[in-house]
Motif scaffolding. Structure first.
Motif, mmCIF file in Angstrom:
data_model
loop_
_atom_site.group_PDB
_atom_site.id
_atom_site.type_symbol
_atom_site.label_atom_id
_atom_site.label_comp_id
_atom_site.label_asym_id
_atom_site.label_seq_id
_atom_site.Cartn_x
_atom_site.Cartn_y
_atom_site.Cartn_z
ATOM 1 N N GLU A 318 0.828 -1.194 0.000
ATOM 2 C CA GLU A 318 0.000 0.000 0.000
ATOM 3 C C GLU A 318 0.871 1.256 0.000
ATOM 4 O O GLU A 318 1.883 1.311 0.692
ATOM 5 N N VAL A 319 0.441 2.250 -0.753
ATOM 6 C CA VAL A 319 1.156 3.528 -0.795
ATOM 7 C C VAL A 319 0.563 4.424 0.297
ATOM 8 O O VAL A 319 -0.559 4.920 0.167
ATOM 9 N N SER A 320 1.325 4.614 1.365
ATOM 10 C CA SER A 320 0.837 5.361 2.520
ATOM 11 C C SER A 320 1.159 6.853 2.407
ATOM 12 O O SER A 320 2.008 7.261 1.600
ATOM 13 N N LYS A 321 0.504 7.640 3.249
ATOM 14 C CA LYS A 321 0.771 9.075 3.294
ATOM 15 C C LYS A 321 2.190 9.344 3.770
ATOM 16 O O LYS A 321 2.873 10.258 3.286
ATOM 17 N N ASP A 322 2.635 8.532 4.739
ATOM 18 C CA ASP A 322 3.989 8.689 5.261
ATOM 19 C C ASP A 322 5.025 8.443 4.164
ATOM 20 O O ASP A 322 6.026 9.159 4.061
ATOM 21 N N MET A 323 4.766 7.457 3.331
ATOM 22 C CA MET A 323 5.670 7.139 2.223
ATOM 23 C C MET A 323 5.707 8.285 1.206
ATOM 24 O O MET A 323 6.773 8.670 0.713
ATOM 25 N N ILE A 324 4.554 8.844 0.914
ATOM 26 C CA ILE A 324 4.469 9.966 -0.033
ATOM 27 C C ILE A 324 5.267 11.159 0.486
ATOM 28 O O ILE A 324 5.994 11.821 -0.271
ATOM 29 N N THR A 325 5.148 11.404 1.795
ATOM 30 C CA THR A 325 5.870 12.523 2.410
ATOM 31 C C THR A 325 7.367 12.265 2.456
ATOM 32 O O THR A 325 8.179 13.144 2.124
ATOM 33 N N THR A 326 7.750 11.043 2.859
ATOM 34 C CA THR A 326 9.163 10.686 2.999
ATOM 35 C C THR A 326 9.916 10.840 1.690
ATOM 36 O O THR A 326 11.036 11.372 1.660
ATOM 37 N N VAL A 332 1.626 9.370 -8.348
ATOM 38 C CA VAL A 332 1.668 7.907 -8.298
ATOM 39 C C VAL A 332 0.950 7.397 -9.544
ATOM 40 O O VAL A 332 -0.176 7.824 -9.834
ATOM 41 N N VAL A 333 1.598 6.492 -10.285
ATOM 42 C CA VAL A 333 1.001 6.003 -11.533
ATOM 43 C C VAL A 333 0.944 4.479 -11.556
ATOM 44 O O VAL A 333 1.661 3.793 -10.813
ATOM 45 N N HIS A 334 0.085 3.969 -12.423
ATOM 46 C CA HIS A 334 -0.061 2.523 -12.616
ATOM 47 C C HIS A 334 -0.492 2.289 -14.052
ATOM 48 O O HIS A 334 -1.245 3.095 -14.617
ATOM 49 N N GLY A 335 -0.025 1.213 -14.666
ATOM 50 C CA GLY A 335 -0.373 0.920 -16.048
ATOM 51 C C GLY A 335 -1.736 0.274 -16.183
ATOM 52 O O GLY A 335 -2.210 -0.414 -15.270
ATOM 53 N N SER A 336 -2.383 0.480 -17.332
ATOM 54 C CA SER A 336 -3.704 -0.098 -17.575
ATOM 55 C C SER A 336 -3.630 -1.594 -17.854
ATOM 56 O O SER A 336 -4.598 -2.327 -17.638
ATOM 57 N N VAL A 337 -2.472 -2.060 -18.327
ATOM 58 C CA VAL A 337 -2.270 -3.490 -18.562
ATOM 59 C C VAL A 337 -1.394 -4.029 -17.440
ATOM 60 O O VAL A 337 -0.214 -3.711 -17.339
ATOM 61 N N ALA A 338 -1.998 -4.815 -16.571
ATOM 62 C CA ALA A 338 -1.277 -5.369 -15.424
ATOM 63 C C ALA A 338 -2.042 -6.580 -14.915
ATOM 64 O O ALA A 338 -3.209 -6.787 -15.252
ATOM 65 N N GLU A 339 -1.375 -7.378 -14.094
ATOM 66 C CA GLU A 339 -2.011 -8.574 -13.560
ATOM 67 C C GLU A 339 -2.700 -8.305 -12.231
ATOM 68 O O GLU A 339 -3.305 -9.202 -11.660
ATOM 69 N N ASP A 340 -2.589 -7.101 -11.722
ATOM 70 C CA ASP A 340 -3.182 -6.785 -10.423
ATOM 71 C C ASP A 340 -4.038 -5.525 -10.504
ATOM 72 O O ASP A 340 -3.992 -4.668 -9.634
ATOM 73 N N ASN A 341 -4.839 -5.428 -11.550
ATOM 74 C CA ASN A 341 -5.688 -4.238 -11.711
ATOM 75 C C ASN A 341 -6.997 -4.325 -10.924
ATOM 76 O O ASN A 341 -7.901 -3.520 -11.126
ATOM 77 N N ASP A 342 -7.093 -5.298 -10.029
ATOM 78 C CA ASP A 342 -8.278 -5.411 -9.187
ATOM 79 C C ASP A 342 -8.406 -4.243 -8.220
ATOM 80 O O ASP A 342 -9.453 -4.058 -7.608
ATOM 81 N N PHE A 343 -7.307 -3.480 -8.064
ATOM 82 C CA PHE A 343 -7.361 -2.350 -7.132
ATOM 83 C C PHE A 343 -8.457 -1.360 -7.519
ATOM 84 O O PHE A 343 -8.975 -0.621 -6.681
ATOM 85 N N ARG A 350 -5.178 -0.175 -2.598
ATOM 86 C CA ARG A 350 -3.837 0.095 -2.081
ATOM 87 C C ARG A 350 -3.350 1.476 -2.518
ATOM 88 O O ARG A 350 -2.338 1.973 -2.030
ATOM 89 N N TYR A 351 -4.071 2.083 -3.456
ATOM 90 C CA TYR A 351 -3.754 3.442 -3.890
ATOM 91 C C TYR A 351 -4.766 4.450 -3.332
ATOM 92 O O TYR A 351 -4.905 5.557 -3.856
ATOM 93 N N ALA A 352 -5.482 4.062 -2.290
ATOM 94 C CA ALA A 352 -6.538 4.912 -1.731
ATOM 95 C C ALA A 352 -6.014 6.290 -1.319
ATOM 96 O O ALA A 352 -6.672 7.308 -1.579
ATOM 97 N N ILE A 353 -4.838 6.325 -0.699
ATOM 98 C CA ILE A 353 -4.285 7.605 -0.232
ATOM 99 C C ILE A 353 -3.926 8.525 -1.405
ATOM 100 O O ILE A 353 -4.388 9.671 -1.446
ATOM 101 N N PRO A 354 -3.116 8.067 -2.365
ATOM 102 C CA PRO A 354 -2.814 8.971 -3.494
ATOM 103 C C PRO A 354 -4.055 9.361 -4.293
ATOM 104 O O PRO A 354 -4.137 10.482 -4.811
#
Length: 409
Positions: A318-326, A332-343, A350-354
């Protein structure tokens, strides 16, 4: 009159001496000028070729070593037809292999459709048209079907240099990790049409330390070191006002689809930070059959890509707020073709914060390729790849028996 004549002679002599001094001074000044007036030294250009099929960190390390032997590295990528004639069918076609090689940060120029063997005509073309000074290859033998050395001509003319092969990985080995599962399935359940996941459920098992075996694959020779990571790293951080883009994933069997999405992501900012998930994270989200390559193998492949500025080895799921700040992440980006696009369907992404911060962007992937795509290619044509592996099995076995682990410099 005599006095006037003497004065004239003295004046003439003064002029002559002054002119001589000025002339010598100017001559000295000319030779003291910076080197800019001299012809610049021509850069040393080195050439390395290969199939670069299912490109991995071993290929990248070879290119890194080759580049260190000159100022510019020109890479020849062998054609599909030549690979078929000399080794068997390639897993990745030429266009994908060209994308992979061109993206390696130590490569300056790429030649498509290079011959498998260095012929006299092609060698002359390298020297005359591409201004190549030396032809480079690893210390492992490259033998043609007729038993001759593929680099014999380059050695004969004294324009050949050798580098150390990177132990612990080869395309044959990676294909073997998967083909072993196909063999086990065919003997244990001939009529079963099991899923891709079941076929590769033991694809990355290794021989145990006590001599017993899991699935029977050869133990990995790869030993990650801080020195190797430093060799692959850029060594530069982001500037104070840099726009930092973050992308994460498994990046297993690093392929052209990965390269192209990293290229797009890098174009959206000044610095691309790539998060690479742990083996445990990948397995828990994609099944026990994954990853095929371990965390450090995957990290080196990404580090070798010219579009990645830095990697997080073992990034959180998961991409956390603390990670974004650090890391001062701007996007934050993600590709349209991926094996984990269930997000995109999950209530708690897992991208809820960004997403909530308005800094998430879904990128349209240029290529419809995933790690499963590569695996399916092997499964669908596994008999041909099995024959290809058998062609190299004997030389591969001798190579690993004759040499203990030595890290390529």
């Amino acid at each position: 009159m005599g006095s006037e004549g003497d004065n004239s002679q003295r004046i003439l002599a003064t002029w002559l001496i002054g002119g001589l001094v000025i002339g010598v001074s100017l001559l000295g000044f000319r030779f003291a000028l910076p080197q800019s007036n001299k012809k610049k030294k021509r850069p040393i250009r080195v050439y390395m070729d290969g199939c670069f099929d299912m490109m991995h960190y071993g290929h990248c390390n070879a290119l890194r070593q080759a580049r260190a032997l000159g100022d510019q590295l020109v890479v020849g990528v062998v054609s599909d037809a030549e690979i078929i004639a000399n080794k068997g069918p390639p897993v990745t076609p030429l266009n994908e292999r060209m994308i992979m090689v061109s993206a390696v940060k130590w490569v300056d120029e790429v030649i498509p459709d290079a011959p498998y063997a260095i012929t006299e005509d092609f060698m002359r073309k390298l020297f005359d048209e591409y201004n190549i000074d030396y032809i480079i290859h690893g210390d492992d033998p490259c033998v043609l079907p007729d038993g001759t050395d593929a680099y014999a001509l380059a050695k004969k003319v004294g324009r050949y240099k050798q580098i150390k092969r990177t132990e612990g990985v080869s395309s044959t080995d990676i294909v073997g990790r998967m083909l072993l599962c196909v063999r086990e399935r065919s003997t244990g359940d001939k009529h079963s049409h099991s899923s891709l996941q079941r076929q590769f459920s033991h694809g990355h098992s290794h021989k145990s330390e006590d001599g017993g075996s899991g699935s029977g694959t050869r133990i990995s020779h790869f030993l990650p070191t801080s020195r190797r990571i430093v060799q692959f790293s850029n060594g530069k951080g982001p500037g104070p006002d840099a726009r930092i883009v973050y992308i994460d994933g498994a990046f297993d069997l690093f392929h052209a689809g990965h390269v192209e999405i990293l290229r797009l992501a890098r174009g959206l900012g000044d610095f691309l930070l790539v998060g690479i998930h742990t083996d445990q994270t990948v397995s828990s989200n994609r099944g026990a059959h994954r990853p095929i390559m371990n965390l450090h193998e995957r990290s080196l492949s990404v580090l070798a890509c010219r579009y990645a500025d830095e990697v997080i080895i073992g990034a959180p799921w998961e991409v956390s707020k603390d990670m974004i700040t650090t890391f001062n992440i701007s996007l934050v980006v993600h590709g349209s073709v991926a094996e984990d696009n269930d997000f995109q369907k999950e209530k708690q992404s897992r991208y809820a914060i960004p997403i909530s911060l308005g800094i998430f962007k879904l990128l349209e992937s240029p290529l419809d390729i995933t790690t499963s795509t590569i695996i399916r290619r092997i499964v669908s044509n596994h008999e041909a790849y099995q024959r290809r592996n058998e062609r190299k099995a004997e030389s591969e076995r001798r190579y690993y028996e004759d040499k203990s682990y030595v890290s390529g410099d």
